[in-house]
Design a protein around this motif. Structure first.
Motif: not given
Length: 298
Positions: A102, A130-132, A197-199, A225-226
Protein backbone atom coordinates in the motif's frame (compact mmCIF):
# COMPACT_ATOMS: atom_id res chain seq x y z
CA UNK A 1 11.81 -15.75 -42.73
CA UNK A 2 10.98 -15.69 -39.00
CA UNK A 3 9.69 -19.15 -38.03
CA UNK A 4 6.39 -19.19 -36.15
CA UNK A 5 6.50 -22.73 -34.79
CA UNK A 6 3.82 -23.91 -37.28
CA UNK A 7 6.40 -25.69 -39.38
CA UNK A 8 4.17 -28.08 -41.31
CA UNK A 9 1.81 -25.31 -42.41
CA UNK A 10 4.73 -23.14 -43.51
CA UNK A 11 6.10 -26.06 -45.49
CA UNK A 12 2.78 -26.70 -47.24
CA UNK A 13 2.46 -23.06 -48.26
CA UNK A 14 6.06 -22.93 -49.51
CA UNK A 15 5.62 -26.09 -51.60
CA UNK A 16 2.34 -24.77 -52.98
CA UNK A 17 3.98 -21.47 -53.91
CA UNK A 18 7.15 -22.94 -55.42
CA UNK A 19 5.50 -26.08 -56.84
CA UNK A 20 8.69 -27.84 -55.86
CA UNK A 21 9.88 -29.64 -52.75
CA UNK A 22 13.51 -28.70 -53.41
CA UNK A 23 12.73 -25.00 -54.01
CA UNK A 24 10.58 -24.91 -50.88
CA UNK A 25 13.42 -26.50 -48.91
CA UNK A 26 15.88 -23.82 -50.08
CA UNK A 27 13.44 -21.04 -49.14
CA UNK A 28 12.85 -22.48 -45.68
CA UNK A 29 16.46 -23.46 -45.02
CA UNK A 30 15.48 -27.11 -44.61
CA UNK A 31 16.50 -30.31 -46.32
CA UNK A 32 14.31 -31.69 -49.09
CA UNK A 33 13.78 -34.81 -46.99
CA UNK A 34 12.55 -32.74 -44.03
CA UNK A 35 10.12 -30.89 -46.29
CA UNK A 36 8.82 -34.15 -47.74
CA UNK A 37 8.42 -35.66 -44.28
CA UNK A 38 6.58 -32.58 -42.97
CA UNK A 39 4.06 -32.71 -45.84
CA UNK A 40 3.61 -36.47 -45.48
CA UNK A 41 3.09 -36.16 -41.73
CA UNK A 42 0.39 -33.53 -42.15
CA UNK A 43 -1.34 -35.53 -44.89
CA UNK A 44 -1.36 -38.60 -42.65
CA UNK A 45 -2.99 -36.71 -39.81
CA UNK A 46 -5.53 -35.03 -42.08
CA UNK A 47 -6.05 -38.29 -43.99
CA UNK A 48 -6.10 -36.19 -47.17
CA UNK A 49 -3.61 -35.94 -50.06
CA UNK A 50 -2.60 -32.29 -50.44
CA UNK A 51 -0.25 -32.63 -53.41
CA UNK A 52 -0.02 -34.74 -56.53
CA UNK A 53 3.66 -35.23 -57.18
CA UNK A 54 5.79 -37.01 -59.70
CA UNK A 55 9.51 -37.00 -60.38
CA UNK A 56 9.06 -33.89 -62.54
CA UNK A 57 6.14 -31.88 -61.06
CA UNK A 58 4.22 -30.99 -57.91
CA UNK A 59 0.64 -29.66 -57.90
CA UNK A 60 -2.05 -29.10 -55.30
CA UNK A 61 -4.99 -31.47 -55.24
CA UNK A 62 -8.44 -29.94 -55.04
CA UNK A 63 -8.49 -30.62 -51.30
CA UNK A 64 -5.00 -29.16 -51.02
CA UNK A 65 -6.03 -25.99 -52.86
CA UNK A 66 -9.01 -25.45 -50.55
CA UNK A 67 -6.84 -26.13 -47.49
CA UNK A 68 -4.17 -23.65 -48.57
CA UNK A 69 -6.80 -20.98 -49.28
CA UNK A 70 -8.09 -21.35 -45.73
CA UNK A 71 -4.77 -21.43 -43.84
CA UNK A 72 -2.80 -18.86 -45.85
CA UNK A 73 -4.45 -15.71 -44.41
CA UNK A 74 -4.22 -17.00 -40.82
CA UNK A 75 -0.60 -18.05 -41.21
CA UNK A 76 0.28 -14.71 -42.81
CA UNK A 77 -1.19 -12.91 -39.78
CA UNK A 78 0.78 -15.14 -37.41
CA UNK A 79 3.91 -14.47 -39.46
CA UNK A 80 3.39 -10.70 -39.26
CA UNK A 81 2.87 -10.88 -35.50
CA UNK A 82 6.04 -12.95 -35.04
CA UNK A 83 8.12 -10.64 -37.23
CA UNK A 84 6.76 -7.52 -35.50
CA UNK A 85 7.75 -8.78 -32.07
CA UNK A 86 11.12 -10.11 -33.23
CA UNK A 87 12.03 -7.01 -35.22
CA UNK A 88 12.03 -4.65 -32.23
CA UNK A 89 12.95 -6.72 -29.17
CA UNK A 90 14.26 -3.70 -27.30
CA UNK A 91 11.22 -1.46 -27.78
CA UNK A 92 8.92 -1.83 -24.74
CA UNK A 93 5.24 -2.07 -25.58
CA UNK A 94 2.27 -3.62 -23.80
CA UNK A 95 1.39 -3.81 -20.10
CA UNK A 96 3.69 -4.12 -17.08
CA UNK A 97 1.85 -5.48 -14.02
CA UNK A 98 3.50 -4.97 -10.61
CA UNK A 99 2.23 -5.94 -7.15
CA UNK A 100 3.35 -3.59 -4.38
CA UNK A 101 2.62 -2.62 -0.77
CA UNK A 102 0.00 0.00 0.00
CA UNK A 103 1.07 3.54 -0.89
CA UNK A 104 4.15 2.30 -2.73
CA UNK A 105 3.08 4.13 -5.91
CA UNK A 106 3.06 7.39 -3.95
CA UNK A 107 6.63 6.82 -2.82
CA UNK A 108 7.94 5.79 -6.24
CA UNK A 109 6.05 8.20 -8.46
CA UNK A 110 8.87 10.74 -8.39
CA UNK A 111 10.91 10.10 -10.36
CA UNK A 112 10.66 6.38 -11.24
CA UNK A 113 7.04 5.98 -12.32
CA UNK A 114 6.77 9.41 -13.93
CA UNK A 115 9.96 8.96 -15.96
CA UNK A 116 8.99 5.42 -16.99
CA UNK A 117 5.65 6.53 -18.40
CA UNK A 118 7.22 9.50 -20.18
CA UNK A 119 10.15 7.54 -21.61
CA UNK A 120 8.12 4.56 -22.89
CA UNK A 121 4.87 5.87 -24.40
CA UNK A 122 3.85 2.43 -25.70
CA UNK A 123 3.88 0.93 -22.21
CA UNK A 124 0.95 0.74 -19.81
CA UNK A 125 1.88 0.40 -16.13
CA UNK A 126 -0.57 -1.32 -13.79
CA UNK A 127 0.46 -1.26 -10.13
CA UNK A 128 -1.75 -3.13 -7.68
CA UNK A 129 -1.20 -2.07 -4.06
CA UNK A 130 -2.14 -4.37 -1.20
CA UNK A 131 -0.68 -5.28 2.18
CA UNK A 132 -0.68 -9.05 1.73
CA UNK A 133 2.24 -10.91 0.21
CA UNK A 134 1.14 -12.57 -3.03
CA UNK A 135 2.56 -15.19 -5.37
CA UNK A 136 3.33 -12.88 -8.30
CA UNK A 137 3.64 -15.78 -10.76
CA UNK A 138 0.37 -17.47 -9.79
CA UNK A 139 -1.54 -14.17 -9.82
CA UNK A 140 -0.23 -12.96 -13.16
CA UNK A 141 2.16 -10.19 -12.15
CA UNK A 142 5.41 -9.48 -13.98
CA UNK A 143 7.13 -8.35 -10.77
CA UNK A 144 6.57 -7.44 -7.14
CA UNK A 145 7.86 -4.77 -4.77
CA UNK A 146 8.47 -5.38 -1.08
CA UNK A 147 10.94 -4.53 1.68
CA UNK A 148 14.24 -6.33 1.23
CA UNK A 149 13.60 -8.63 4.19
CA UNK A 150 10.33 -9.84 2.65
CA UNK A 151 11.52 -10.68 -0.88
CA UNK A 152 11.24 -14.45 -1.59
CA UNK A 153 14.64 -16.15 -1.74
CA UNK A 154 13.99 -17.72 -5.16
CA UNK A 155 13.46 -14.33 -6.81
CA UNK A 156 15.92 -11.91 -8.39
CA UNK A 157 15.86 -8.58 -6.54
CA UNK A 158 16.75 -5.06 -7.64
CA UNK A 159 17.02 -2.21 -5.08
CA UNK A 160 14.60 0.65 -5.68
CA UNK A 161 15.34 2.81 -2.65
CA UNK A 162 18.12 3.36 -0.18
CA UNK A 163 17.91 2.19 3.41
CA UNK A 164 15.22 3.74 5.57
CA UNK A 165 14.06 3.61 9.14
CA UNK A 166 10.93 3.95 11.19
CA UNK A 167 10.95 7.09 13.32
CA UNK A 168 8.93 8.13 16.35
CA UNK A 169 7.48 11.54 15.56
CA UNK A 170 5.00 14.09 16.84
CA UNK A 171 4.16 17.75 16.39
CA UNK A 172 6.08 20.37 18.39
CA UNK A 173 2.80 21.30 20.11
CA UNK A 174 2.19 17.73 21.29
CA UNK A 175 5.73 17.44 22.64
CA UNK A 176 5.40 20.80 24.39
CA UNK A 177 2.30 19.53 26.19
CA UNK A 178 3.42 15.98 26.96
CA UNK A 179 7.22 16.15 26.96
CA UNK A 180 9.73 14.21 24.88
CA UNK A 181 10.11 10.50 25.67
CA UNK A 182 13.69 9.49 26.32
CA UNK A 183 13.35 5.69 26.57
CA UNK A 184 10.88 2.95 25.64
CA UNK A 185 9.50 2.98 29.18
CA UNK A 186 8.51 6.63 28.76
CA UNK A 187 6.12 5.66 25.93
CA UNK A 188 3.67 4.33 28.55
CA UNK A 189 2.86 7.93 29.43
CA UNK A 190 2.09 9.02 25.85
CA UNK A 191 -0.74 8.75 23.35
CA UNK A 192 0.37 6.37 20.63
CA UNK A 193 -0.99 6.11 17.09
CA UNK A 194 -1.16 2.39 16.28
CA UNK A 195 -1.40 0.45 13.04
CA UNK A 196 -3.70 -2.48 12.29
CA UNK A 197 -1.87 -5.07 10.17
CA UNK A 198 -3.41 -6.97 7.25
CA UNK A 199 -3.56 -10.17 9.36
CA UNK A 200 -5.69 -8.33 11.95
CA UNK A 201 -3.13 -7.80 14.71
CA UNK A 202 -1.73 -4.48 15.91
CA UNK A 203 1.85 -3.72 14.94
CA UNK A 204 4.18 -3.51 17.96
CA UNK A 205 6.83 -0.87 17.46
CA UNK A 206 10.21 -2.59 17.16
CA UNK A 207 12.99 -0.53 18.73
CA UNK A 208 16.68 -1.30 19.07
CA UNK A 209 19.69 0.35 20.67
CA UNK A 210 23.04 -1.37 20.23
CA UNK A 211 22.16 -5.03 20.90
CA UNK A 212 19.13 -4.23 23.07
CA UNK A 213 15.75 -4.78 21.41
CA UNK A 214 12.41 -3.58 22.69
CA UNK A 215 8.87 -4.27 21.48
CA UNK A 216 6.35 -1.59 22.44
CA UNK A 217 3.13 -3.11 23.78
CA UNK A 218 1.51 0.10 25.03
CA UNK A 219 -2.18 0.14 23.91
CA UNK A 220 -2.56 2.82 21.20
CA UNK A 221 -4.92 5.74 21.69
CA UNK A 222 -6.04 5.43 18.07
CA UNK A 223 -5.60 2.56 15.60
CA UNK A 224 -5.46 3.04 11.82
CA UNK A 225 -4.61 0.71 8.94
CA UNK A 226 -3.13 3.11 6.38
CA UNK A 227 0.20 4.90 6.56
CA UNK A 228 -1.32 8.02 5.00
CA UNK A 229 -3.92 8.14 7.77
CA UNK A 230 -1.24 7.63 10.43
CA UNK A 231 0.73 10.48 8.90
CA UNK A 232 -2.30 12.78 9.02
CA UNK A 233 -3.02 11.76 12.61
CA UNK A 234 0.53 12.66 13.61
CA UNK A 235 0.23 16.04 11.85
CA UNK A 236 -3.01 16.71 13.75
CA UNK A 237 -1.18 16.46 17.08
CA UNK A 238 -3.05 13.40 18.36
CA UNK A 239 0.08 11.66 19.61
CA UNK A 240 3.28 9.85 18.74
CA UNK A 241 3.46 7.95 15.45
CA UNK A 242 5.92 5.32 14.31
CA UNK A 243 6.34 5.99 10.62
CA UNK A 244 8.88 5.51 7.84
CA UNK A 245 11.07 8.48 7.08
CA UNK A 246 10.05 8.05 3.41
CA UNK A 247 6.74 9.70 4.28
CA UNK A 248 7.93 12.48 6.57
CA UNK A 249 11.24 13.85 5.27
CA UNK A 250 9.64 17.15 4.26
CA UNK A 251 7.83 17.45 7.62
CA UNK A 252 11.08 16.87 9.48
CA UNK A 253 12.91 19.42 7.33
CA UNK A 254 10.26 22.10 7.97
CA UNK A 255 9.82 21.25 11.66
CA UNK A 256 6.15 20.32 11.21
CA UNK A 257 7.04 17.01 12.84
CA UNK A 258 9.86 16.31 15.27
CA UNK A 259 11.52 12.93 15.75
CA UNK A 260 12.39 11.61 19.21
CA UNK A 261 14.40 8.65 20.48
CA UNK A 262 16.35 8.44 17.21
CA UNK A 263 18.97 6.25 18.88
CA UNK A 264 16.27 3.56 19.26
CA UNK A 265 15.31 3.64 15.57
CA UNK A 266 17.68 1.46 13.48
CA UNK A 267 17.92 1.43 9.71
CA UNK A 268 16.40 -1.37 7.64
CA UNK A 269 16.62 -2.51 4.02
CA UNK A 270 14.74 -0.43 1.48
CA UNK A 271 12.23 -1.41 -1.18
CA UNK A 272 13.24 -3.95 -3.80
CA UNK A 273 11.72 -4.96 -7.10
CA UNK A 274 11.71 -8.73 -7.54
CA UNK A 275 10.90 -11.05 -10.42
CA UNK A 276 11.36 -14.66 -11.50
CA UNK A 277 14.43 -15.63 -13.55
CA UNK A 278 16.88 -13.79 -15.75
CA UNK A 279 16.09 -15.43 -19.11
CA UNK A 280 13.87 -13.61 -21.61
CA UNK A 281 12.85 -10.81 -19.27
CA UNK A 282 10.03 -8.86 -21.01
CA UNK A 283 11.21 -5.61 -22.59
CA UNK A 284 8.84 -3.53 -20.46
CA UNK A 285 10.15 -5.03 -17.21
CA UNK A 286 13.77 -4.77 -18.38
CA UNK A 287 13.23 -1.07 -19.12
CA UNK A 288 11.75 -0.55 -15.62
CA UNK A 289 14.73 -2.32 -14.03
CA UNK A 290 17.26 -0.34 -16.06
CA UNK A 291 15.57 2.96 -15.20
CA UNK A 292 15.50 2.06 -11.49
CA UNK A 293 19.27 1.35 -11.59
CA UNK A 294 19.88 4.60 -13.48
CA UNK A 295 17.99 6.58 -10.84
CA UNK A 296 19.91 4.86 -8.03
CA UNK A 297 23.21 5.98 -9.60
CA UNK A 298 22.20 9.64 -9.75
Amino acid sequence: MHRTGLTELEVVLAVAHKQSFRAAARELGMSATAVSNAVAGLENRLKVRLFNRSTRSVALTDEGRRYVERIAPALAEIQRASEEIASEPGVPRGTLRINAPNECATLLFEPLIREYIQRYPQMRLEMTSEPRMVDIVAEGFDAGIRLAESVPLDMIAVPLTSQARMLIVATPDYLARHGKPQSPDDLRHHHLIGMRMSHGGIYHWELQQNQQKFSVTVPPRIILNEMRAIHLAALSGIGLAFISDWFINKDLATGTLVSVMDEWCPYFGGLQLYYLGRRLVPAGLRAFIDLAKEIQRR
